[in-house]
Write an enzyme that holds these catalytic residues in place. Sequence first.
Site, mmCIF file in Angstrom:
data_model
loop_
_atom_site.group_PDB
_atom_site.id
_atom_site.type_symbol
_atom_site.label_atom_id
_atom_site.label_comp_id
_atom_site.label_asym_id
_atom_site.label_seq_id
_atom_site.Cartn_x
_atom_site.Cartn_y
_atom_site.Cartn_z
ATOM 1 N N ARG A 1 30.203 -21.231 31.657
ATOM 2 C CA ARG A 1 29.817 -22.763 31.352
ATOM 3 C C ARG A 1 31.150 -23.498 31.740
ATOM 4 O O ARG A 1 31.231 -24.203 32.876
ATOM 5 C CB ARG A 1 29.178 -22.973 30.119
ATOM 6 N N ASP A 2 31.794 -23.717 30.653
ATOM 7 C CA ASP A 2 33.069 -24.740 30.924
ATOM 8 C C ASP A 2 33.806 -24.171 32.185
ATOM 9 O O ASP A 2 34.434 -24.839 33.018
ATOM 10 C CB ASP A 2 33.985 -24.547 29.672
ATOM 11 N N HIS B 1 39.433 -25.269 20.692
ATOM 12 C CA HIS B 1 39.218 -25.357 22.182
ATOM 13 C C HIS B 1 40.428 -25.983 22.663
ATOM 14 O O HIS B 1 40.488 -27.105 22.596
ATOM 15 C CB HIS B 1 38.057 -25.918 22.447
ATOM 16 N N HIS C 1 42.921 -26.346 26.395
ATOM 17 C CA HIS C 1 43.181 -25.987 27.807
ATOM 18 C C HIS C 1 44.562 -26.019 28.002
ATOM 19 O O HIS C 1 45.349 -26.756 27.355
ATOM 20 C CB HIS C 1 42.462 -27.354 28.533
ATOM 21 N N CYS D 1 39.411 -29.847 34.722
ATOM 22 C CA CYS D 1 39.584 -30.889 33.849
ATOM 23 C C CYS D 1 39.267 -31.954 34.899
ATOM 24 O O CYS D 1 40.155 -32.289 35.900
ATOM 25 C CB CYS D 1 40.961 -31.243 33.331
ATOM 26 N N ASN E 1 40.793 -23.760 30.912
ATOM 27 C CA ASN E 1 40.656 -23.243 29.569
ATOM 28 C C ASN E 1 41.673 -21.955 29.366
ATOM 29 O O ASN E 1 42.366 -21.337 30.394
ATOM 30 C CB ASN E 1 39.451 -22.507 29.134
HETATM 31 ZN ZN ZN Z 1 36.921 -26.879 27.583
#
Ligand code: ZN
Length: 306
Positions: free
Chosen positions: A13-14, A206, A208, A239, A248
């Site tokens: 997803r991300d 979380h 990055h 991003c 990530n």
């Molecule tokens: Zn993220």
Amino acid sequence: MMRSVEIVDVGPRDGLQMEPGVMPTAAKVEFIERLVAAGLRRLEVASFVNPKKVPQMADAEQVLAGLSRRADAHYIGLVLNRRGFDRALAAGCNEVGMAVVASDTFNRRNQGVGTDESIDAWLDIAQSARAAGIRAQVTVSAAFGCPFEGEIAVERVVDVVRRCAAAEPFEIAIADTIGVGVPTQVTEVVAAVRKVLPPTTMLRAHFHNTRNTGLANAYAALQAGVSTLDASTGGIGGCPFAPAATGNIPTEDLVYMLERGGIATGIDLDALIATGKWLQETLGRPVPGMLVKAGNFPRPKASQAA
Ligand code: ZN
């Protein structure tokens, strides 16, 4: 320091969300199945948002339908409002993740409403998830800095976490959405946030790797008492406010750092590296993760002989 750490792979997803080309549904299913085979038991598999805004996630229902599901795995759908929750539930997600941005400006840009309204939506979703018998957690995004508002006060992050915690979820996460955090800041924010968590609510983080501080931040978070970390295989994930930035923290790099230091993750690192290689072939470009290039150490016996 704990002896084991849970990792959530957010790659499907991300990680994929910012990819310019839409990955075919069958490849997304293979990606997720490879991660499960490598030992991942929590995966962010899709987001249930407006397909016009995020075309990459338009096949969320089909991805869920294509999975051969393990009973002990959690397939997480990201939702930003009630409508998304209803879709995720109908699609068969057994966990939903909601995001509330600590910065009001960022929340409005990302979700079309202010932080207060998103908190209200989260409280409603948490109640509905409980009634439906699925897990729900919330991530407080931009907790270490905002592309619009700059520095975010620790008090603000704590206040948003405290209000989200009223739902007494099993977990709340804090996210460095744009990759600006540094370890000392992580130590400070985690300590402050933990004070307002209900005793049954775990903390996830979380990060990055936008400014190359991702793994250092992850380690600082563990030392400060975080029990679960997000990561994405290959380190994919962009991003939107830093187009050239890496994504990530890479799952395989994180697993290497932890396992070689005696902290168990339950993940087969060689299978994960193979998945990172598969991913860069599928995407048609190199992934940011370092282990995909450098390989495991010590080498697995088969490749030592070769
Ligand atoms: Zn993220």
